[in-house]
Design a protein around this motif. Structure first.
Motif, short mmCIF file in Angstrom:
data_model
loop_
_atom_site.label_atom_id
_atom_site.label_comp_id
_atom_site.label_asym_id
_atom_site.label_seq_id
_atom_site.Cartn_x
_atom_site.Cartn_y
_atom_site.Cartn_z
N PHE A 17 0.80 -1.34 -0.07
CA PHE A 17 0.03 -0.13 -0.05
C PHE A 17 0.93 1.15 -0.04
O PHE A 17 1.93 1.26 0.79
CB PHE A 17 -0.69 -0.02 1.24
N PRO A 18 0.44 2.30 -0.77
CA PRO A 18 1.19 3.41 -0.50
C PRO A 18 0.89 3.97 0.90
O PRO A 18 0.08 4.00 1.59
CB PRO A 18 0.40 4.40 -1.57
N TRP A 19 1.95 4.57 1.38
CA TRP A 19 1.81 5.17 2.91
C TRP A 19 2.45 6.54 2.85
O TRP A 19 3.53 6.84 2.52
CB TRP A 19 2.67 4.37 3.68
N PHE A 20 1.63 7.67 3.54
CA PHE A 20 2.20 8.91 3.61
C PHE A 20 2.52 9.04 5.03
O PHE A 20 1.88 8.94 6.11
CB PHE A 20 1.07 9.85 2.86
N TYR A 36 8.87 15.51 9.78
CA TYR A 36 9.02 14.40 8.50
C TYR A 36 7.78 14.38 7.56
O TYR A 36 7.01 14.12 8.08
CB TYR A 36 9.61 13.01 9.05
N GLU A 37 8.24 14.78 6.30
CA GLU A 37 7.01 14.53 5.75
C GLU A 37 7.73 13.73 4.37
O GLU A 37 8.76 13.85 4.03
CB GLU A 37 6.65 16.00 5.02
N GLY A 38 6.82 12.85 3.79
CA GLY A 38 7.24 12.20 2.64
C GLY A 38 6.33 11.03 2.42
O GLY A 38 5.24 10.93 2.60
N PHE A 39 6.86 9.95 1.69
CA PHE A 39 6.31 8.98 1.03
C PHE A 39 6.71 7.76 1.48
O PHE A 39 8.23 7.68 1.45
CB PHE A 39 6.19 9.11 -0.36
N GLY A 40 6.15 6.61 1.69
CA GLY A 40 6.54 5.41 1.86
C GLY A 40 5.71 4.39 1.46
O GLY A 40 4.83 4.55 0.54
N ALA A 66 -1.15 -2.94 8.69
CA ALA A 66 -1.13 -1.98 7.58
C ALA A 66 -2.55 -1.16 7.76
O ALA A 66 -3.46 -1.68 7.79
CB ALA A 66 -1.07 -2.26 6.15
N PHE A 67 -2.34 0.32 8.03
CA PHE A 67 -3.68 1.32 8.26
C PHE A 67 -4.18 1.66 7.03
O PHE A 67 -4.41 3.05 6.96
CB PHE A 67 -3.33 2.13 9.34
N VAL A 68 -4.21 0.98 5.94
CA VAL A 68 -4.97 1.58 4.87
C VAL A 68 -6.17 0.46 4.33
O VAL A 68 -6.04 -0.57 4.61
CB VAL A 68 -4.04 1.57 3.83
#
Length: 140
Positions: free
Chosen positions: A83-86, A92-96, A109-111
């Motif tokens: 899953f995409p995670w932000f 800290y800002e970013g993508f994971g 996973a909380f999505v």
């Protein structure tokens, strides 16, 4: 309705009209999702942008998964799902990405399951390519 072949899949990944092209690829009716339409069915103005964005993300994700021949099966404990995670905060800002191999009851996973992919690479591509839609969905 014009259809999109597998050879044209880049139109779903990189074109500004990825949502429209994903509808064509899946053979579903393209609906522009005008904010006034969502407002007319009782969605608060505060949430119209988010509802439109999540709908587009779901359709585009379905097209990407069709291209990859990936069908998420949450009854299959051995199927990996990514899953995409932000991260949104001042430090800290970013993508994971997030990963699960278990059923939704055991997942860490909380999505939502509608936006999962068969590989870390695909989840990362999707999150980065459509960050603007994710922001519309996740942020008020």
């Amino acid at each position: 309705m014009e259809s999109i072949t597998m050879m044209d899949i880049d139109k779903i990944k990189f074109a500004e009209d990825a949502y429209e092209n994903a509808c064509k690829y899946l053979g579903v009716k393209y609906t522009p999702l005008l904010y006034s339409d969502l407002d007319n069915i009782g969605i608060s103005n505060r949430h119209v942008k988010a509802v439109s964005a999540i709908y587009k993300l779901i359709i585009i994700a379905e097209a990407w998964n069709k291209e990859d021949c990936f069908v998420p099966d949450f009854s299959n404990h051995n199927q990996c799902k990514w899953f995409p995670w932000f991260v949104y905060n001042g430090a800290y800002e970013g993508f994971g990405y997030a990963f699960t191999r278990s059923t939704p009851l055991e997942s860490h996973a909380f999505v939502g399951s509608r936006l999962c992919f068969g590989s870390k690479k695909r989840a990362t591509e999707f999150g980065e390519q459509f960050i603007w839609l994710w922001n519309d969905f996740l942020l008020i």
